[in-house]
Design a protein around this motif. Structure first.
Motif, PDB file in Angstrom:
ATOM      1  N   LEU A 213      -6.645   6.629  16.660  1.00 29.28           N
ATOM      2  CA  LEU A 213      -5.506   7.500  16.365  1.00 29.28           C
ATOM      3  C   LEU A 213      -5.255   7.579  14.858  1.00 29.28           C
ATOM      4  O   LEU A 213      -4.978   8.650  14.314  1.00 29.28           O
ATOM      5  CB  LEU A 213      -4.249   6.995  17.077  1.00 29.28           C
ATOM      6  CG  LEU A 213      -4.147   7.222  18.576  1.00 29.28           C
ATOM      7  CD1 LEU A 213      -2.807   6.708  19.094  1.00 29.28           C
ATOM      8  CD2 LEU A 213      -4.298   8.710  18.924  1.00 29.28           C
ATOM      9  N   ALA A 214      -5.360   6.422  14.190  1.00 31.84           N
ATOM     10  CA  ALA A 214      -5.171   6.410  12.739  1.00 31.84           C
ATOM     11  C   ALA A 214      -6.219   7.266  12.041  1.00 31.84           C
ATOM     12  O   ALA A 214      -5.920   7.959  11.061  1.00 31.84           O
ATOM     13  CB  ALA A 214      -5.231   4.976  12.225  1.00 31.84           C
ATOM     14  N   ALA A 215      -7.451   7.234  12.550  1.00 30.28           N
ATOM     15  CA  ALA A 215      -8.521   8.032  11.953  1.00 30.28           C
ATOM     16  C   ALA A 215      -8.200   9.526  12.023  1.00 30.28           C
ATOM     17  O   ALA A 215      -8.449  10.274  11.076  1.00 30.28           O
ATOM     18  CB  ALA A 215      -9.842   7.747  12.655  1.00 30.28           C
ATOM     19  N   VAL A 216      -7.627   9.948  13.148  1.00 28.84           N
ATOM     20  CA  VAL A 216      -7.248  11.363  13.298  1.00 28.84           C
ATOM     21  C   VAL A 216      -6.187  11.736  12.263  1.00 28.84           C
ATOM     22  O   VAL A 216      -6.270  12.775  11.602  1.00 28.84           O
ATOM     23  CB  VAL A 216      -6.734  11.633  14.728  1.00 28.84           C
ATOM     24  CG1 VAL A 216      -6.175  13.056  14.826  1.00 28.84           C
ATOM     25  CG2 VAL A 216      -7.854  11.441  15.739  1.00 28.84           C
ATOM     26  N   GLY A 217      -5.166  10.869  12.110  1.00 30.29           N
ATOM     27  CA  GLY A 217      -4.113  11.141  11.133  1.00 30.29           C
ATOM     28  C   GLY A 217      -4.631  11.180   9.714  1.00 30.29           C
ATOM     29  O   GLY A 217      -4.241  12.039   8.911  1.00 30.29           O
ATOM     30  N   ILE A 218      -5.516  10.251   9.378  1.00 30.55           N
ATOM     31  CA  ILE A 218      -6.091  10.216   8.036  1.00 30.55           C
ATOM     32  C   ILE A 218      -6.918  11.470   7.764  1.00 30.55           C
ATOM     33  O   ILE A 218      -6.835  12.071   6.688  1.00 30.55           O
ATOM     34  CB  ILE A 218      -6.951   8.953   7.866  1.00 30.55           C
ATOM     35  CG1 ILE A 218      -6.067   7.700   7.880  1.00 30.55           C
ATOM     36  CG2 ILE A 218      -7.772   9.014   6.578  1.00 30.55           C
ATOM     37  CD1 ILE A 218      -6.849   6.407   7.979  1.00 30.55           C
TER      38      ILE A 218
ATOM     39  N   GLY B  54      -6.089   9.191  -0.524  1.00 30.66           N
ATOM     40  CA  GLY B  54      -6.966   8.077  -0.195  1.00 30.66           C
ATOM     41  C   GLY B  54      -6.160   6.800   0.004  1.00 30.66           C
ATOM     42  O   GLY B  54      -6.366   6.057   0.962  1.00 30.66           O
ATOM     43  N   LEU B  55      -5.227   6.542  -0.894  1.00 34.15           N
ATOM     44  CA  LEU B  55      -4.359   5.376  -0.756  1.00 34.15           C
ATOM     45  C   LEU B  55      -3.395   5.543   0.416  1.00 34.15           C
ATOM     46  O   LEU B  55      -3.009   4.564   1.061  1.00 34.15           O
ATOM     47  CB  LEU B  55      -3.589   5.131  -2.054  1.00 34.15           C
ATOM     48  CG  LEU B  55      -4.444   4.645  -3.233  1.00 34.15           C
ATOM     49  CD1 LEU B  55      -3.605   4.541  -4.501  1.00 34.15           C
ATOM     50  CD2 LEU B  55      -5.090   3.301  -2.919  1.00 34.15           C
ATOM     51  N   LEU B  56      -3.007   6.786   0.707  1.00 27.75           N
ATOM     52  CA  LEU B  56      -2.175   7.035   1.890  1.00 27.75           C
ATOM     53  C   LEU B  56      -2.932   6.642   3.163  1.00 27.75           C
ATOM     54  O   LEU B  56      -2.374   6.018   4.071  1.00 27.75           O
ATOM     55  CB  LEU B  56      -1.778   8.505   1.963  1.00 27.75           C
ATOM     56  CG  LEU B  56      -1.070   8.947   3.260  1.00 27.75           C
ATOM     57  CD1 LEU B  56       0.238   8.192   3.445  1.00 27.75           C
ATOM     58  CD2 LEU B  56      -0.822  10.452   3.257  1.00 27.75           C
TER      59      LEU B  56
ATOM     60  N   LYS C  80       0.828  -1.208   0.000  1.00 30.37           N
ATOM     61  CA  LYS C  80       0.000   0.000   0.000  1.00 30.37           C
ATOM     62  C   LYS C  80       0.860   1.255   0.000  1.00 30.37           C
ATOM     63  O   LYS C  80       0.483   2.300  -0.572  1.00 30.37           O
ATOM     64  CB  LYS C  80      -0.942  -0.009   1.197  1.00 30.37           C
ATOM     65  CG  LYS C  80      -2.036  -1.065   1.091  1.00 30.37           C
ATOM     66  CD  LYS C  80      -3.010  -0.985   2.255  1.00 30.37           C
ATOM     67  CE  LYS C  80      -4.120  -1.998   2.111  1.00 30.37           C
ATOM     68  NZ  LYS C  80      -5.117  -1.905   3.192  1.00 30.37           N
ATOM     69  N   GLY C  81       2.020   1.192   0.678  1.00 25.71           N
ATOM     70  CA  GLY C  81       2.942   2.327   0.620  1.00 25.71           C
ATOM     71  C   GLY C  81       3.427   2.563  -0.796  1.00 25.71           C
ATOM     72  O   GLY C  81       3.552   3.714  -1.249  1.00 25.71           O
TER      73      GLY C  81
ATOM     74  N   ALA D 146     -10.940   9.792   1.585  1.00 24.58           N
ATOM     75  CA  ALA D 146     -10.101   9.581   2.769  1.00 24.58           C
ATOM     76  C   ALA D 146     -10.853   9.938   4.044  1.00 24.58           C
ATOM     77  O   ALA D 146     -10.727   9.253   5.068  1.00 24.58           O
ATOM     78  CB  ALA D 146      -8.824  10.410   2.660  1.00 24.58           C
ATOM     79  N   LEU D 147     -11.666  11.007   4.024  1.00 20.98           N
ATOM     80  CA  LEU D 147     -12.456  11.379   5.198  1.00 20.98           C
ATOM     81  C   LEU D 147     -13.503  10.311   5.517  1.00 20.98           C
ATOM     82  O   LEU D 147     -13.750   9.997   6.688  1.00 20.98           O
ATOM     83  CB  LEU D 147     -13.142  12.733   4.962  1.00 20.98           C
ATOM     84  CG  LEU D 147     -12.231  13.964   5.015  1.00 20.98           C
ATOM     85  CD1 LEU D 147     -12.998  15.205   4.582  1.00 20.98           C
ATOM     86  CD2 LEU D 147     -11.678  14.156   6.431  1.00 20.98           C
ATOM     87  N   LEU D 148     -14.108   9.736   4.474  1.00 19.33           N
ATOM     88  CA  LEU D 148     -15.071   8.656   4.692  1.00 19.33           C
ATOM     89  C   LEU D 148     -14.379   7.432   5.295  1.00 19.33           C
ATOM     90  O   LEU D 148     -14.944   6.746   6.150  1.00 19.33           O
ATOM     91  CB  LEU D 148     -15.753   8.295   3.371  1.00 19.33           C
ATOM     92  CG  LEU D 148     -16.683   9.363   2.782  1.00 19.33           C
ATOM     93  CD1 LEU D 148     -17.211   8.934   1.419  1.00 19.33           C
ATOM     94  CD2 LEU D 148     -17.840   9.652   3.738  1.00 19.33           C
ATOM     95  N   VAL D 149     -13.152   7.177   4.853  1.00 19.75           N
ATOM     96  CA  VAL D 149     -12.374   6.072   5.433  1.00 19.75           C
ATOM     97  C   VAL D 149     -12.172   6.313   6.923  1.00 19.75           C
ATOM     98  O   VAL D 149     -12.314   5.412   7.756  1.00 19.75           O
ATOM     99  CB  VAL D 149     -11.013   5.937   4.721  1.00 19.75           C
ATOM    100  CG1 VAL D 149     -10.096   4.982   5.489  1.00 19.75           C
ATOM    101  CG2 VAL D 149     -11.207   5.431   3.297  1.00 19.75           C
TER     102      VAL D 149
END
Length: 299
Positions: free
Chosen positions: A89-94, A35-37, A24-25, A181-184
């Motif tokens: 935490l990942a959601a905040v970063g995304i 989005g892929l990030l 994925k990276g 990405a926000l939906l993710v």
């Protein structure tokens, strides 16, 4: 006590997380898609969660000792809670990366190859999730089930991201990439919240699933026809271990041996219906009024 072999599935999850981080990276590096990030960042959460799962499965597999007479099964709830926290935490970063890209849109590059790499990573996650889910349900391991649910969420997230990035590529709507990405981020917040709720329930001694409690009650109803009564049925789940306790009321003229023999039969039937169950029965004469006054938890 957990079967020691379950730890190898945590190693499988770690290997899958490392593979998907690389793939994925690479997909993000090739395309520049936020989005892929976001999808790649969630794989780091998968890795941290899998490593925590390995540590807690190792602890949960240890037998009971002087300081932990009921075993170490609850260690699994710490793993699922940790993974839920990491997901948040990942959601905040995304969300942060998505908002930055929303205000500063950038064109995507090498989309075809990037999406192909991302699809390969999703196939790895799907296969791993199916294995973990099957083993987790078989052995009632909340750690493996939590890891499997997270990976399945990652798969569906990836499907949405891949479809969205393909749509951006086809239409040129650059704003769609950060919106995806926000939906993710919102989607994995829900997953994280569910994991935290389930972990909290386990640490608070949640009862066994309703179908297992009904199975126990059906067994007790069958033995009532033999002249016995029951009350103060209590159950709780601690990782893979189930704990069941109840009071067995028998005719006072029975000998202790006779009452104990019936207790052994009842416990054997319950163990056949509820896997990994530790059962405690309290034998009482049913004619004694005191036997009916000790049903509260404080007695």
């Amino acid at each position: 006590m957990l079967p020691p072999a379950l730890k190898r599935y945590a190693w499988l999850s770690i290997a899958a997380a490392l593979a998907t981080i690389v793939l994925k990276g690479m997909a993000w590096w090739l395309t520049g898609s936020v989005g892929l990030l976001s999808d790649a960042l969630e794989s780091f959460v998968n890795l941290a969660g899998a490593m925590m799962a390995l540590a807690m499965l190792s602890l949960a597999s240890q037998p009971a000792d002087d300081n932990h007479a009921h075993g170490h099964g609850k260690a699994e709830y710490f793993s699922s809670a940790f993974e839920g926290f990491l997901i948040l935490l990942a959601a905040v970063g995304i969300a942060y990366a998505a908002l930055e890209r929303l205000f500063n849109p950038q064109p995507l590059e090498t989309v075809g190859i990037g999406l192909g790499v991302s699809v390969a990573a999703s196939i790895i996650n799907l296969a791993t999730a199916r294995i973990l889910m099957g083993v987790g349900r078989k052995y009632k391991s909340i750690t493996l089930e939590a890891d499997a649910h997270h990976l399945l969420t990652d798969v569906w997230t990836s499907v949405g991201v891949i479809a969205g990035v393909a749509l951006v590529w086809a239409t040129g709507w650059l704003w769609l990439d950060p919106v995806i990405a926000l939906l993710v981020a919102l989607n994995i917040v829900w997953t994280g919240w569910q994991l935290l709720q389930r972990s909290a329930a386990g640490l608070m001694d949640v009862s066994l699933p309703e179908e297992e409690v009904r199975a126990i009650e059906r067994i007790l109803d069958r033995y009532r026809q033999e002249g016995m009564e029951f009350h103060a049925l209590r159950t709780r789940q601690a990782g893979t271990r189930a704990f069941v306790s109840f009071h067995l009321l028998v005719p006072g003229v029975w000998t202790v041996q006779h009452g104990h023999d019936w207790s052994e039969r009842i416990e054997a039937d319950i163990r056949a219906a509820v896997e990994h169950a530790h059962i405690t029965t309290h034998l009482e004469p049913k004619e004694d009024p005191i036997s009916l006054a000790d049903q509260d938890l404080d007695r």
